[in-house]
Design a protein around this motif. Structure first.
Motif, PDB file in Angstrom:
ATOM      1  N   GLY A  62     -10.227  21.350  -7.053  1.00 38.93           N
ATOM      2  CA  GLY A  62     -11.567  20.777  -6.980  1.00 38.93           C
ATOM      3  C   GLY A  62     -11.673  19.331  -7.418  1.00 38.93           C
ATOM      4  O   GLY A  62     -12.763  18.770  -7.471  1.00 38.93           O
ATOM      5  N   GLN A  63     -10.549  18.707  -7.714  1.00 37.74           N
ATOM      6  CA  GLN A  63     -10.532  17.298  -8.095  1.00 37.74           C
ATOM      7  C   GLN A  63     -10.312  16.454  -6.847  1.00 37.74           C
ATOM      8  O   GLN A  63      -9.951  16.969  -5.787  1.00 37.74           O
ATOM      9  N   THR A  64     -10.528  15.144  -6.961  1.00 35.27           N
ATOM     10  CA  THR A  64     -10.209  14.260  -5.844  1.00 35.27           C
ATOM     11  C   THR A  64      -8.904  13.530  -6.141  1.00 35.27           C
ATOM     12  O   THR A  64      -8.534  13.329  -7.301  1.00 35.27           O
ATOM     13  N   ALA A  65      -8.224  13.173  -5.073  1.00 34.28           N
ATOM     14  CA  ALA A  65      -6.967  12.439  -5.184  1.00 34.28           C
ATOM     15  C   ALA A  65      -6.887  11.464  -4.025  1.00 34.28           C
ATOM     16  O   ALA A  65      -7.382  11.744  -2.922  1.00 34.28           O
ATOM     17  N   ASP A  66      -6.274  10.321  -4.266  1.00 31.73           N
ATOM     18  CA  ASP A  66      -6.071   9.305  -3.235  1.00 31.73           C
ATOM     19  C   ASP A  66      -4.664   9.423  -2.665  1.00 31.73           C
ATOM     20  O   ASP A  66      -3.694   9.500  -3.421  1.00 31.73           O
ATOM     21  N   LEU A  67      -4.577   9.435  -1.345  1.00 30.95           N
ATOM     22  CA  LEU A  67      -3.285   9.458  -0.655  1.00 30.95           C
ATOM     23  C   LEU A  67      -3.155   8.175   0.147  1.00 30.95           C
ATOM     24  O   LEU A  67      -4.008   7.872   0.984  1.00 30.95           O
ATOM     25  N   ILE A  82       2.728   9.667  10.513  1.00 28.88           N
ATOM     26  CA  ILE A  82       2.312   8.981   9.299  1.00 28.88           C
ATOM     27  C   ILE A  82       3.040   9.586   8.109  1.00 28.88           C
ATOM     28  O   ILE A  82       3.538  10.723   8.183  1.00 28.88           O
ATOM     29  N   SER A  83       3.092   8.828   7.005  1.00 30.57           N
ATOM     30  CA  SER A  83       3.758   9.355   5.814  1.00 30.57           C
ATOM     31  C   SER A  83       3.143   8.789   4.545  1.00 30.57           C
ATOM     32  O   SER A  83       2.500   7.738   4.548  1.00 30.57           O
ATOM     33  N   THR A  84       3.368   9.531   3.469  1.00 29.68           N
ATOM     34  CA  THR A  84       3.051   9.089   2.119  1.00 29.68           C
ATOM     35  C   THR A  84       4.209   9.514   1.227  1.00 29.68           C
ATOM     36  O   THR A  84       4.827  10.560   1.461  1.00 29.68           O
ATOM     37  N   ASP A  85       4.509   8.714   0.220  1.00 31.49           N
ATOM     38  CA  ASP A  85       5.576   9.052  -0.720  1.00 31.49           C
ATOM     39  C   ASP A  85       5.024   9.629  -2.020  1.00 31.49           C
ATOM     40  O   ASP A  85       5.770   9.817  -2.981  1.00 31.49           O
ATOM     41  N   ARG A  86       3.710   9.904  -2.020  1.00 32.72           N
ATOM     42  CA  ARG A  86       3.102  10.480  -3.226  1.00 32.72           C
ATOM     43  C   ARG A  86       2.007  11.467  -2.826  1.00 32.72           C
ATOM     44  O   ARG A  86       0.835  11.136  -2.852  1.00 32.72           O
ATOM     45  N   LEU A  87       2.427  12.660  -2.453  1.00 34.03           N
ATOM     46  CA  LEU A  87       1.468  13.710  -2.100  1.00 34.03           C
ATOM     47  C   LEU A  87       1.145  14.515  -3.355  1.00 34.03           C
ATOM     48  O   LEU A  87       1.851  15.463  -3.705  1.00 34.03           O
ATOM     49  N   LEU A  88       0.117  14.082  -4.068  1.00 29.98           N
ATOM     50  CA  LEU A  88      -0.377  14.723  -5.286  1.00 29.98           C
ATOM     51  C   LEU A  88       0.582  14.657  -6.470  1.00 29.98           C
ATOM     52  O   LEU A  88       0.256  15.126  -7.546  1.00 29.98           O
ATOM     53  N   ALA A  89       1.774  14.112  -6.286  1.00 29.96           N
ATOM     54  CA  ALA A  89       2.736  13.941  -7.381  1.00 29.96           C
ATOM     55  C   ALA A  89       3.752  12.880  -6.967  1.00 29.96           C
ATOM     56  O   ALA A  89       4.021  12.692  -5.776  1.00 29.96           O
TER      57      ALA A  89
END
Length: 147
Positions: A62-67, A82-89
């Motif tokens: 229930g928190q928000t996070a920026d990707l 597309i990619s991200t190197d920080r998915l929630l951690a």
């Protein structure tokens, strides 16, 4: 490095170019992707190779996070990655690949997500969450409804 993958597909009665234009414009994620609550610094058009933006999501807690997303590959109207190197951690890499296959009067739209964890960092809860196609299936159904 363990990887959790999930793939979802749907047939949408629209040409590949229209489906591609819709889903590769990050501003359209708000209201279509179930976890997206905001999109920041995104182009108001299909994002091209090398472009970056931030997606704000609501986590399962229930928190928000920026990707922070980057377009790695854009091949209109066939493929977008597309990619991200920080998915929630830290150091959790996520690659999402969209493909658009023309069918008579429609598009087979496929979304594949691969989440790669550092050795020893993948737990059962994360594997179950990212391996479950329900959220992805809902996103595809929402895109179909939008188009």
């Amino acid at each position: 490095m363990p990887t959790v993958e999930t793939t979802s597909s749907i047939v949408i009665p629209a040409p590949p170019a229209r489906v591609y234009e819709t889903v590769t414009s990050p501003e359209n994620w708000l209201g279509t992707h179930p976890v997206t609550v905001g999109v920041l610094n995104a182009p108001a058009r299909p994002a091209v190779s090398g472009e970056h933006w931030t997606e704000v999501i609501r986590t399962p807690a229930g928190q928000t996070a920026d990707l922070a997303w980057t377009v790695d590959r854009a091949e209109p109207p066939r493929r977008w990655e597309i990619s991200t190197d920080r998915l929630l951690a830290d150091h959790v890499r996520c690659v999402i690949t969209y493909t658009f296959a023309e069918q008579p009067g429609a598009t087979l739209f496929t979304r594949r997500m691969a989440v790669t964890y550092p050795d020893g960092a993948l737990d059962d809860q994360s594997a179950a969450r990212f391996g479950n196609p329900a959220v992805h299936d809902q996103y595809l159904a929402n895109v179909k409804k939008l188009l």
